[in-house]
Design an enzyme around this catalytic site. Structure first.
Site, PDB file in Angstrom:
ATOM      1  N   LYS B  73       0.899  -1.360  -0.095  1.00 46.49           N
ATOM      2  CA  LYS B  73       0.057  -0.113   0.065  1.00 46.49           C
ATOM      3  C   LYS B  73       0.919   1.224   0.020  1.00 46.49           C
ATOM      4  CE  LYS B  73      -3.983   1.591   2.970  1.00 46.49           C
ATOM      5  NZ  LYS B  73      -4.731   1.447   4.017  1.00 46.49           N
ATOM      6  N   SER B 149      -9.541   0.740   2.878  1.00 51.64           N
ATOM      7  CA  SER B 149      -8.637   1.988   2.013  1.00 51.64           C
ATOM      8  C   SER B 149      -7.502   1.061   1.449  1.00 51.64           C
ATOM      9  CB  SER B 149      -7.932   2.844   2.936  1.00 51.64           C
ATOM     10  OG  SER B 149      -7.443   2.415   3.869  1.00 51.64           O
ATOM     11  N   SER B 173      -9.590  -1.533   7.017  1.00 50.39           N
ATOM     12  CA  SER B 173      -9.041  -1.241   5.795  1.00 50.39           C
ATOM     13  C   SER B 173      -8.363  -2.274   4.948  1.00 50.39           C
ATOM     14  CB  SER B 173      -7.965   0.074   5.921  1.00 50.39           C
ATOM     15  OG  SER B 173      -8.691   1.186   6.011  1.00 50.39           O
TER      16      SER B 173
END
Lengths: 378, 444
Positions: B73, B149, B173
């Site tokens: 990420k 996310s 997330s």
């Protein structure tokens, strides 16, 4: 002199009003037709109180209040298990030491249901969970119609007719409390905004209804000869025992609330609904359950306890309210444009014009979460 | 889909080189049309693969993840690159001097970092709708959200572009995108995995964790990241189902699967779950707002508009409210710890529904429509609030939109969750299904 004046000023104004009402009822008790009017005024004030709370509370808060089963169970346990156990213990300890009728009266008061009106009014003053208090206190009072005579039959010698007007009590609760509450709630779409914007109008109604109830109850006690039936030593003894009983119940409830992990708002409900005994229910029940000649003395401990609980709860509610107001001020989320601008300035952030609608929406969302966090969803 | 454990076995046995694996992987990532990849690290990947191959040629053990490509990420520090956290605000920031600790451990185990992956700006959202880098698409239906996310990390694994990827989970997330894209994803016990070199969001809840296509891969990556190898006992697992709001906001398929998995399990209700979620909201908003307050004061308009307004609102929250939420949390954790002590695994939906459409990113919560980016984490947020480990597991339902359950354990019991998931995987109740008719990566 100056110190004494400061001390008087530091006492909660509501407590001073309560004292004034009791002194007034002692010197000028309302009686006869006028008593009926005062009772009516008290009833109307209580109905208005419930109407406004119905309009103020959201559907979510009411549903959550009804579903708060643990709290209702704790309130009922305090009213119908803890109180009777303490009453039995006190009477056993004092056996042979005092007037047997007064001791019977002491035990009788521990078997009574909780009050509805003052429990809820004090919960509201203290910023507790009003929705749960409405449910808890109403439930306690309704159950008491059946439970109290049962407990009296189990633990006391009864010599009266034994017929309490159950339907009358149910009718009173339904018409005076629940009906205005439901009506207020159904009108929430129309008047809810006004009530939310003018929360201060609830305060005089909360307090006024209690003052009227106290004046009415104490007048009746005075008219019935509260000051002539017993001597000062008896009164002092009853006051002391009432204080011990109230302190023990409140102490256990404080501990229970901690152990059960109750929120502050629910703790207030347990403290106020779980420690009260209803004069309004107790007097007619005594009339039905005991011989007429004994009723006066049997309800005397209840009258003393009732006054004491009102004073103690008024003092506590005032204290809780101050703490809650201080906390609310400290934890208030800015909502209006001016509040948002002030809060932004305080943290050194300049909010661009185009961000304001989004920021306002997000603050409204966070305000709803803050209310849910406190157990009072909007 | 090709598993990390198989790739590593092939590389270690010399059946394929790490460099060959990486080249195929880079080629597939270049064709990413999921808006999942933000930067392809070709040079670094080739260098790391070559190093693995050199070790094998020299007869040394390159580690349990030898030659396995992966992505991270966009909030992990990667040496030589700015850590953007999904924001243009930091696109030109000073490059990180060293790798995040999690990346360092993976490199030491022979894994090869090939890409950084898309996310909601500053991890504030459950949708991976990013104003600067685009909206990540769900490999099972590109018209739908991948969740967030860590949406980019989930999407590349679900599409078979990479066998595993790292994400972060503050309020869900990892578990939300894992559920919506149909892969495994774990939110570890709070602070169990290294956070050094990870751009924070809300320190009270932030954790990193991997997405994988199998339980075996999850165990393997967990061993490396946690630096542990202990195995749990084989005692029968005591399972309970979470009731109340978890059941009220669930897909019927999730409820049916839970009943089938543990037909005799008791249903327990976590008290005050709505209050817990609200407290988590307040804490997250406050900590996020505080973290970005200086940047908001200087260049608010450089933020993603949706995230910016939420962060400004968070920055305006009073500290006393935050303290109240933290006090509630401390008491709540104690109560729940006592309540769940008799159980090894709590089973609950990971998300309330399948992936929402990008064109209409709303979901139904408590009977009313609400924004997916704010509310997809309804079931994950209270668990993060407790700091408990939770493994998102995809229900085995080939040809249909993915849907996940979460297996929640007591603190420090991740391996128990792996054992439970492995049992279900073996029974065919959970497992990853390759998306049909969309981009398939080199690992498929």
């Amino acid at each position: 002199m100056g110190r004494a004046f400061k001390l008087v000023l530091s006492i909660d104004r509501f407590l001073l009003l309560l004292i004034a009402v009791v002194v007034g009822a002692s010197l000028l008790p309302v009686r006869g037709v006028a008593a009926g009017w005062v009772d009516l005024a008290a009833d109307l004030a209580i109905a208005l109180l419930f109407f406004l709370h119905g309009a103020k509370l959201s559907r979510a808060a009411i549903v959550q209040g009804i579903g708060n089963l643990k709290l209702h169970a704790l309130v009922l346990a305090s009213t119908y298990v803890l109180f009777p156990l303490l009453g039995l213990a006190l009477v056993a300890l004092l056996h042979g030491w005092g007037n047997p009728l007064l001791l019977s009266g002491l035990l009788f008061l521990t078997l009574l249901p909780s009050t509805v009106q003052s429990s809820i009014a004090f919960t509201a003053i203290a910023r507790g969970n009003v929705a749960a208090a409405v449910c808890s206190a109403s439930l306690s009072n309704l159950l008491g119609i059946f439970l109290t005579p049962l407990l009296v039959a189990l633990f006391m010698q009864v010599d009266g007719k034994g017929a309490v007007s159950s339907w009358h009590s149910i009718w009173t609760i339904a018409v005076q409390l629940l009906l205005p509450f439901v009506a207020g709630h159904l009108l929430r779409p129309v008047i809810g905004g006004f009530v939310d914007r003018n929360k201060k109008i609830l305060q005089p109604v909360d307090r006024g209804s209690i003052l009227l109830v106290v004046y009415s109850a104490f007048s009746a006690a005075v008219v019935n000869g509260i000051w002539t039936q017993v001597n000062v030593a008896d009164l002092a003894g009853l006051l002391g025992l009432s204080a011990v009983l109230l302190a023990a119940v409140m102490g256990v409830n404080v501990l229970t609330a901690r152990l059960a992990g109750l929120s502050r708002e629910d703790f207030i409900v347990l403290l106020f609904c779980g420690s009260k005994k209803s004069l309004a229910s107790g007097v007619p029940m005594a009339g039905a359950l005991f011989a007429p000649a004994h009723v006066g003395l049997i309800v005397l401990p209840l009258m003393i306890f009732h006054q004491l609980q009102l004073f103690v709860c008024a003092a506590l509610a005032g204290r809780f309210r101050s703490v809650a107001e201080a906390r609310e001020t400290a934890t208030a989320i800015p909502r209006t444009e001016a509040e948002i601008a002030a809060a932004a300035k305080a943290v050194g952030v300049q909010i661009p014009e185009e961000c304001l609608p989004g920021v306002t929406t997000n603050l409204a969302l966070l305000d709803r979460h803050a209310a849910t966090l406190r157990g009072t969803p909007q | 889909m090709k598993q990390a454990i198989d790739i590593a076995a092939d590389v270690r046995a010399g059946r394929v080189t790490a460099s060959a694996i990486v080249e195929a992987c880079l080629e597939a990532l270049g064709r990413d049309d999921l808006v999942a990849v933000t930067r392809i690290l070709a040079d670094r990947a080739r260098a790391e693969a070559a190093a693995v191959d050199a070790q094998i040629a020299a007869g040394r053990d390159p580690g349990p993840l030898a030659g396995v490509p992966y992505g991270v990420k966009d909030l992990f520090d990667v040496a030589g690159l700015p850590t953007t956290a999904g924001s243009t605000l930091y696109a030109d920031a000073a490059p990180a001097r060293t790798d995040a600790e999690a990346i360092r451990r993976l490199r030491k185990a022979g894994a090869v970092l090939v890409a950084t992956l898309n996310m909601d700006e500053f991890a504030y959202g459950f949708a991976t709708i990013n104003a600067a880098y685009g909206t990540t698409r769900n490999p099972h239906d590109p018209a739908r959200l991948a969740g967030g996310s860590s949406g980019g990390s989930a999407a590349v694994v679900a599409a078979g572009l990479l066998p595993f990827a790292l994400g972060s989970d503050t309020n869900g997330s990892i578990r939300v995108p894992a559920s919506l894209t149909g892969v495994y994803g774990i939110k570890a016990t709070h602070d169990a995995l290294p956070m050094a070199g990870v751009f924070p969001f809300a320190a009270s809840f932030d954790d990193v964790g991997p997405f994988t296509v199998s339980v075996a891969d999850m165990r393997l990556v967990w061993d490396v990241l946690s630096g542990t190898t202990a195995e749990p006992t084989d005692q029968p697992l005591r399972i309970a189902l979470l009731g109340g709001r978890f059941r009220e906001n669930a897909d019927p398929d999730q409820l049916a699967a839970m009943a089938a998995i543990a037909p005799d399990a008791p249903v327990i209700e976590l008290p005050d779950i709505a209050r817990a979620r609200s407290a988590a909201f307040v804490i997250t908003a406050y900590e996020g707002g505080q973290l970005h307050r200086a940047a908001l004061a200087e260049q608010a308009m450089a933020f993603d508009p949706q995230v910016r307004d939420r962060l400004i609102a968070g920055a305006l929250l009073p500290k006393a409210l935050y303290d109240e939420a933290q006090a509630f949390r401390a008491a709540f954790k104690q109560r729940i710890a006592a309540l769940i002590a008799p159980y090894d695994v709590l089973l609950a939906p990971a998300t309330p529904c399948v992936a929402p459409l990008i064109a209409d990113p709303r979901i139904t919560i408590d009977g009313a429509l609400s924004l997916a980016r704010a509310d997809l984490g309804i079931h994950s947020q209270p668990i993060s609030f407790l700091g408990l480990p939770s493994l998102a597991m995809p229900l085995a339902r080939p040809g249909r939109l993915p849907l996940g359950l979460q297996a929640i354990g007591r603190a420090g019991t991740e391996r128990t969750l792996f054992r439970f998931a492995a049992m279900l995987e073996e029974q065919g109740m959970v497992g990853v299904s390759a998306p049909a008719g969309v981009l398939q990566g080199s690992m498929a």
